[in-house]
Design a protein around this motif. Structure first.
Motif, short mmCIF file in Angstrom:
data_model
loop_
_atom_site.label_atom_id
_atom_site.label_comp_id
_atom_site.label_asym_id
_atom_site.label_seq_id
_atom_site.Cartn_x
_atom_site.Cartn_y
_atom_site.Cartn_z
N PHE A 186 0.85 -1.20 0.00
CA PHE A 186 0.00 0.00 0.00
C PHE A 186 0.89 1.25 0.00
N TRP A 187 1.48 1.51 -1.15
CA TRP A 187 2.40 2.65 -1.25
C TRP A 187 1.68 3.99 -1.33
N ARG A 188 0.39 3.98 -1.52
CA ARG A 188 -0.34 5.25 -1.58
C ARG A 188 -0.12 6.05 -0.30
N ARG A 189 0.12 5.34 0.82
CA ARG A 189 0.31 6.06 2.08
C ARG A 189 1.62 6.84 2.11
N TYR A 190 2.57 6.50 1.22
CA TYR A 190 3.85 7.21 1.17
C TYR A 190 3.86 8.32 0.11
N GLU A 191 2.75 8.58 -0.51
CA GLU A 191 2.69 9.55 -1.61
C GLU A 191 3.20 10.92 -1.17
N GLY A 192 4.07 11.49 -2.00
CA GLY A 192 4.61 12.82 -1.70
C GLY A 192 5.90 12.81 -0.92
N ALA A 193 6.42 11.61 -0.58
CA ALA A 193 7.71 11.53 0.11
C ALA A 193 8.83 11.96 -0.84
N THR A 194 9.98 12.27 -0.28
CA THR A 194 11.14 12.64 -1.10
C THR A 194 11.74 11.41 -1.77
N CYS A 195 11.93 10.35 -0.98
CA CYS A 195 12.57 9.13 -1.48
C CYS A 195 12.03 7.91 -0.76
N ILE A 196 11.90 6.80 -1.49
CA ILE A 196 11.55 5.52 -0.89
C ILE A 196 12.69 4.55 -1.19
N THR A 197 13.04 3.71 -0.20
CA THR A 197 14.23 2.86 -0.32
C THR A 197 13.87 1.37 -0.19
N PRO A 198 13.17 0.78 -1.16
CA PRO A 198 12.85 -0.65 -1.07
C PRO A 198 14.08 -1.51 -1.33
N LEU A 230 7.35 11.18 -6.07
CA LEU A 230 8.61 11.12 -5.34
C LEU A 230 9.67 11.94 -6.07
N SER A 231 10.72 12.30 -5.36
CA SER A 231 11.85 12.98 -6.01
C SER A 231 12.82 11.98 -6.62
N PHE A 232 13.06 10.87 -5.90
CA PHE A 232 13.95 9.83 -6.40
C PHE A 232 13.73 8.55 -5.60
N MET A 233 14.35 7.46 -6.04
CA MET A 233 14.31 6.19 -5.32
C MET A 233 15.71 5.60 -5.22
N LEU A 234 15.94 4.86 -4.14
CA LEU A 234 17.18 4.10 -3.98
C LEU A 234 16.80 2.67 -3.65
N VAL A 235 17.18 1.75 -4.52
CA VAL A 235 16.86 0.32 -4.35
C VAL A 235 18.09 -0.40 -3.83
N THR A 236 17.96 -1.09 -2.68
CA THR A 236 19.08 -1.86 -2.16
C THR A 236 19.03 -3.26 -2.74
N LEU A 237 20.17 -3.74 -3.22
CA LEU A 237 20.23 -4.99 -3.99
C LEU A 237 21.04 -6.07 -3.29
N GLY A 238 21.26 -5.94 -1.97
CA GLY A 238 22.02 -6.95 -1.25
C GLY A 238 23.43 -7.07 -1.78
N PRO A 239 23.87 -8.28 -2.16
CA PRO A 239 25.24 -8.46 -2.64
C PRO A 239 25.52 -7.76 -3.97
N GLU A 240 24.46 -7.27 -4.64
CA GLU A 240 24.65 -6.56 -5.91
C GLU A 240 24.76 -5.05 -5.72
N GLY A 241 24.71 -4.56 -4.48
CA GLY A 241 24.89 -3.13 -4.23
C GLY A 241 23.59 -2.36 -4.17
#
Length: 317
Positions: A186-198, A230-241
């Motif tokens: 339910f990402w609608r609750r995060y609408e308008g954030a600067t960045c989300i980091t899944p 959002l302004s941007f996103m940062l995705v964490t990829l574990g061993p892939e960075g």
């Protein structure tokens, strides 16, 4: 070597706070009663977990931090508040709710290997009384902070879209960046954030929910950024960075870990470091490099432990 350039910054972390309990020992034999290992307990330690670990990482970087969340009226709450006080993390917005227990994760560790985790928690949404009390305490803190972090562990504090939308709306009134470590679909609750980091798993799950079956991270992030403002996103990829997706920068960053002992809490380190150096005005690509370096350091530690300025400063200067 200079002091932390972040020492005058102040942050508010809102989310699911937890107490992490560790039973340390060893296993040398199998029980005669059943085919299970016999754990020989040597020591017990406690640390701040969940959203509180995000705050602990910010404190480790030298910033000032206030923490908002809910604990119970139990002994674990006293342990939690004592640890926060010891770390000099502000707890003005930690609410005591007699209707729910303090969330506790107990891990049993033998020779640096986790054998078992036991969770004690209530994931129901907050009562109206606790929600109202929490809002009141948070509102009093907002004029004093430089950024807001929402640390969602799906334990009930941010599960309601109502609180998230209120927080993001209030942050906008004060022109504060809002960084979100998400949980659920339910990402609608995060609408308008600067960045989300899944993390990658979370990105794939939300992409499927959105009807996006592409494996192209750029296309998925582009869609999510546009849809949720959002302004941007940062995705964490574990061993892939990591993968950064910004209108002007789309880049992968290779992992920096030398040895991986424990990945628990690495996401907390990433969002704390990302937020701190972003607010400090560092160029975004440099900010992500620093967050990536910090993650590489903490996964080399056993247990939930924060990044410390002394561990990172040689990379900054």
């Amino acid at each position: 070597m200079p002091d932390s350039p972040l020492k005058d910054l102040r942050f508010l972390v809102v989310g699911d706070v937890m107490l992490d309990r560790y039973f340390w020992g060893d296993v040398e034999r199998i029980s005669p009663e059943a085919p299970v290992p016999v754990f020989n307990l040597k020591s017990v330690t406690m640390s701040l977990g969940g959203a509180a670990n995000v705050a602990n990482n910010l404190k480790g970087l030298g910033t000032k931090v206030e923490l908002a969340g809910v604990v119970g009226q139990d002994n674990e709450a006293q342990e939690f508040l004592g640890l926060a006080k010891e770390k000099k993390i502000g707890t003005k917005a930690i609410i005591r709710d007699r209707g729910r227990p303090t969330t506790v994760k107990t891990r049993i560790i033998a020779s640096s290997q986790q054998l078992l985790r036991i969770d004690a928690e209530n994931t129901d949404t907050l009562s109206e009384e606790s929600l109202s009390h929490l809002r009141k305490e948070i509102e009093a803190l907002l004029p004093e902070i430089d950024a807001l972090i929402l640390s969602d562990y799906a334990k009930g504090i941010l599960s309601s879209g109502e609180l998230c939308r209120w927080l993001i709306g209030k942050a906008r009134e004060f022109s504060l960046p809002v960084m979100v470590d998400p949980k659920g679909l339910f990402w609608r609750r995060y609408e308008g954030a600067t960045c989300i980091t899944p993390n990658l798993k979370e990105l794939k799950e939300i992409a499927k929910e959105e009807g996006l079956y592409s494996s192209d991270m750029a296309k998925i992030c582009e869609h999510l950024i546009r849809k949720y403002n959002l302004s941007f996103m940062l995705v964490t990829l574990g061993p892939e960075g990591m993968y950064l997706h910004h209108p002007e920068i789309k880049k992968r960053f290779p992992a920096q870990a030398r040895e991986v002992y424990d990945v628990s809490g690495a996401g907390d380190t990433v969002i704390a470091t990302l937020t701190a150096f972003y607010v400090a005005g560092y160029p975004l690509e440099r900010v992500v490099n620093i967050a990536n370096q910090a993650a590489g350091i903490v996964v080399g530690k056993v247990g939930t432990q924060p990044i410390l300025w002394d561990e990172l400063k040689s990379f900054i200067y």
